[in-house]
Design an enzyme around this catalytic site. Sequence first.
Site, PDB file in Angstrom:
ATOM      1  CG  HIS A   1      -2.077  -0.947   1.117  1.00  0.00           C
ATOM      2  ND1 HIS A   1      -1.935  -2.293   1.380  1.00  0.00           N
ATOM      3  CD2 HIS A   1      -3.368  -0.763   0.762  1.00  0.00           C
ATOM      4  CE1 HIS A   1      -3.108  -2.896   1.205  1.00  0.00           C
ATOM      5  NE2 HIS A   1      -3.986  -1.989   0.829  1.00  0.00           N
TER       6      HIS A   1
ATOM      7  CE  LYS B   1      -3.842  -0.427   4.720  1.00  0.00           C
ATOM      8  NZ  LYS B   1      -5.178   0.198   4.867  1.00  0.00           N
TER       9      LYS B   1
END
Length: 265
Positions: A154, A158
């Site tokens: 990701h 995040k």
Amino acid sequence: MSEIKIVIAGARGRMGSEAVKLVEDTKQFQLVAVVDHKYEGMRLNQIEGFNADVPVYTDIEKCFFETNPDVLIDLTTPEIGKVHTKKALLHGVRPVVGTTGFSEADLKELQQLTEEKGIGAIIAPNFAIGAILMMKFSQMAAKYFQDVEIIEQHHDQKLDAPSGTGLKTAEMISEVREEKQQGHPNEHEILPGARGANMNGIRIHSVRLPGLIAHQEVLFGGDGQTLKIRHDSYNRASFMSGVKLAVENVMNVDLLVYGLENIIE
């Protein structure tokens, strides 16, 4: 289908702005307000990048009282999302939540609230339909491959690791796989964490880099063969088909649904 009145929390975020477009472009959806941590009293179309002429609230309870929505789409942060979800249920508003980080105790409390109020709620670690299919296919494969590792990747902003999708995938695999400690029994990590997180013997590795959006690969190993199941989201628009599906389905359920795989046949 009658029109569904919707409030969006987190509309100025990357996911939230896509959700605003989705609601505006869907015939049976009506955006009635957005919730933000600032811009109280303004209209959304006074904020650069938006055309919707709806009010902006900083107080979500005031928003519920004044706009009387059917559904809250919450695309904020884990801590704020938990608060918003509970307040929505207490006000008789059906939440569709895209934030992760809910504990088992949180989910149990929300399940009790949905039962008391007689309305549904959907919490989805991932709204991408392809990601849901990736998880379901991985669960199918785990019946035949006991050795499995998950690599989730990701963007570097995040907050949680492993991702909600990574955890949910491991949970679904664990439902059909006997717990097994993988690798050599005398394996030793020279650097702690080198083998990743361990959930029921399933190793989960989290990668965080700028340039990534949301990606996950599930690797299975067997005698003389491997199987890889991978999903990639290249932009936030990839999640909107799942948001639309969740909003439509939350109107027809009276319990807490955790994960879109529970409403995809």
